[in-house]
Scaffold this motif. Sequence first.
Motif, PDB file in Angstrom:
ATOM      1  N   ILE A  39       0.794  -1.218   0.000  1.00 29.41           N
ATOM      2  CA  ILE A  39       0.000   0.000   0.000  1.00 29.41           C
ATOM      3  C   ILE A  39       0.830   1.274   0.000  1.00 29.41           C
ATOM      4  N   PHE A  40       2.116   1.183   0.300  1.00 29.22           N
ATOM      5  CA  PHE A  40       2.913   2.396   0.285  1.00 29.22           C
ATOM      6  C   PHE A  40       3.894   2.412  -0.855  1.00 29.22           C
ATOM      7  N   MET A  41       4.098   3.506  -1.425  1.00 26.28           N
ATOM      8  CA  MET A  41       5.157   3.675  -2.399  1.00 26.28           C
ATOM      9  C   MET A  41       5.706   5.073  -2.234  1.00 26.28           C
ATOM     10  N   PHE A  45      -7.930   4.066   6.911  1.00 22.09           N
ATOM     11  CA  PHE A  45      -8.076   2.615   7.028  1.00 22.09           C
ATOM     12  C   PHE A  45      -6.755   1.964   7.438  1.00 22.09           C
ATOM     13  N   HIS A  46      -5.694   2.314   6.748  1.00 20.86           N
ATOM     14  CA  HIS A  46      -4.387   1.760   7.121  1.00 20.86           C
ATOM     15  C   HIS A  46      -4.060   2.083   8.576  1.00 20.86           C
ATOM     16  N   ASP A  47      -4.198   3.342   8.951  1.00 25.83           N
ATOM     17  CA  ASP A  47      -3.776   3.749  10.292  1.00 25.83           C
ATOM     18  C   ASP A  47      -4.644   3.108  11.375  1.00 25.83           C
ATOM     19  N   MET A  50       6.242   7.587  -0.760  1.00 30.17           N
ATOM     20  CA  MET A  50       6.095   8.512   0.361  1.00 30.17           C
ATOM     21  C   MET A  50       6.615   7.933   1.678  1.00 30.17           C
ATOM     22  N   ARG A  51       6.912   6.646   1.687  1.00 27.43           N
ATOM     23  CA  ARG A  51       7.374   6.072   2.943  1.00 27.43           C
ATOM     24  C   ARG A  51       8.837   6.359   3.227  1.00 27.43           C
ATOM     25  N   ARG A  52       9.529   6.985   2.317  1.00 29.67           N
ATOM     26  CA  ARG A  52      10.904   7.352   2.645  1.00 29.67           C
ATOM     27  C   ARG A  52      10.901   8.233   3.883  1.00 29.67           C
ATOM     28  N   VAL A 104       7.054  -2.878  12.565  1.00 32.43           N
ATOM     29  CA  VAL A 104       5.728  -2.302  12.789  1.00 32.43           C
ATOM     30  C   VAL A 104       4.842  -2.454  11.548  1.00 32.43           C
ATOM     31  N   GLU A 105       5.414  -2.295  10.378  1.00 28.75           N
ATOM     32  CA  GLU A 105       4.605  -2.385   9.160  1.00 28.75           C
ATOM     33  C   GLU A 105       4.535  -3.802   8.578  1.00 28.75           C
ATOM     34  N   PHE A 106       5.626  -4.553   8.653  1.00 28.06           N
ATOM     35  CA  PHE A 106       5.667  -5.835   7.936  1.00 28.06           C
ATOM     36  C   PHE A 106       6.091  -7.018   8.809  1.00 28.06           C
ATOM     37  N   GLY A 126      -4.839  -1.066  10.642  1.00 29.64           N
ATOM     38  CA  GLY A 126      -3.511  -1.676  10.713  1.00 29.64           C
ATOM     39  C   GLY A 126      -2.811  -1.452  12.039  1.00 29.64           C
ATOM     40  N   HIS A 127      -2.837  -0.223  12.525  1.00 27.73           N
ATOM     41  CA  HIS A 127      -1.976   0.107  13.665  1.00 27.73           C
ATOM     42  C   HIS A 127      -2.663   0.093  15.028  1.00 27.73           C
ATOM     43  N   VAL A 128      -3.917   0.541  15.075  1.00 25.67           N
ATOM     44  CA  VAL A 128      -4.502   0.797  16.393  1.00 25.67           C
ATOM     45  C   VAL A 128      -4.781  -0.479  17.210  1.00 25.67           C
TER      46      VAL A 128
END
Length: 293
Positions: free
Chosen positions: A4-6, A142-144, A8-10, A188-190, A147-149
């Motif tokens: 889902i990220f490209m 949705f991701h935040d 901008m995740r830098r 955290v992400e993967f 995915g995270h909460v």
Amino acid sequence: MRCIFMRMRRPDAPTSKPVQLRGDYTRAATDYTVQQEWDRYTEEDHAIWRTLYQRQVGLLERYAAPEFIAGIRSLGASAEHIPRMEDTNRVLSATTGWRVVAVPGLIPEEHFFAHLANRRFPVTVWIRSWDELDYLVEPDVFHDFFGHVPLLTNPAFARFMQAYGAAGQKASRAGGLKMLARLYWYMVEFGLIRTPRGLRVYGAGILSSKGETVYSIESPAPQRIAFDLERVMRTDYLIDDFQKTYFVIDRFEDLFAAGYRTDFLPLYERWRDAPGIPPGTVLPTDKLIDPIH
Ligand code: HBI
Ligand code: FE
């Protein structure tokens, strides 16, 4: 299909390229927070949430870590509507003392770290459009949220996130941001976790993507390597495709122990100028994990 990220995740992205970000930053406070303005979501926004939620929730029983599933349950997050942050905060504050704050999207990392160090998780307010169900360049609500909460209800994971924020505040002075961003990315992400019933997913970037949820567990293509802090911090990652390497923890306490008890400074000094290990590489010292277990 891509993750889902490209782009901008830098780690440098939020500050160096603000014009490319989608959110409205004009009304943000100095700490980048905004009001969620829940009443302004349209029926279509909620319908997109519902679609995403329903297809991901159906995968959880088979693929997600039990702690993540427990988190989803205790949040009582609605399948029908984008959650109201104040409802979420009632649950979070009673479990781990965390809360969510609304932000316009990606925020500069020093502010991101400051929020985490103070047990506030920044959640993007806007939701993607129908043609972005599988693929998105920036985190959205949705991701935040999805995915995270949920894992912020888990004490060990929540303590790790707080320690991560504190580490971030020190890392820039020590030239360690790139290495620290790799830790966030892979854990955290993967991140994957071993359970008595086999490998499960806990990373937010995976669990908010239908394709990568299945791929990360089922596909013979990627390497799954036992978590080793230094190894993770030295490994480059893919921002525009499914990962070639996943790291696997045994329990969330391991993550907290590594993130909290280890002094990152010697690691930064040793590796910050070295080329990263390419994704997909296996080193002789790596302990490979069979997906069946
Ligand atoms: N901002 N809203 C938001 N969400 C993130 O996940 C995020 C961010 N800013 C910086 C950032 N992530 C990265 O630097 C991570 O590597 C820490
Ligand atoms: Fe994320």
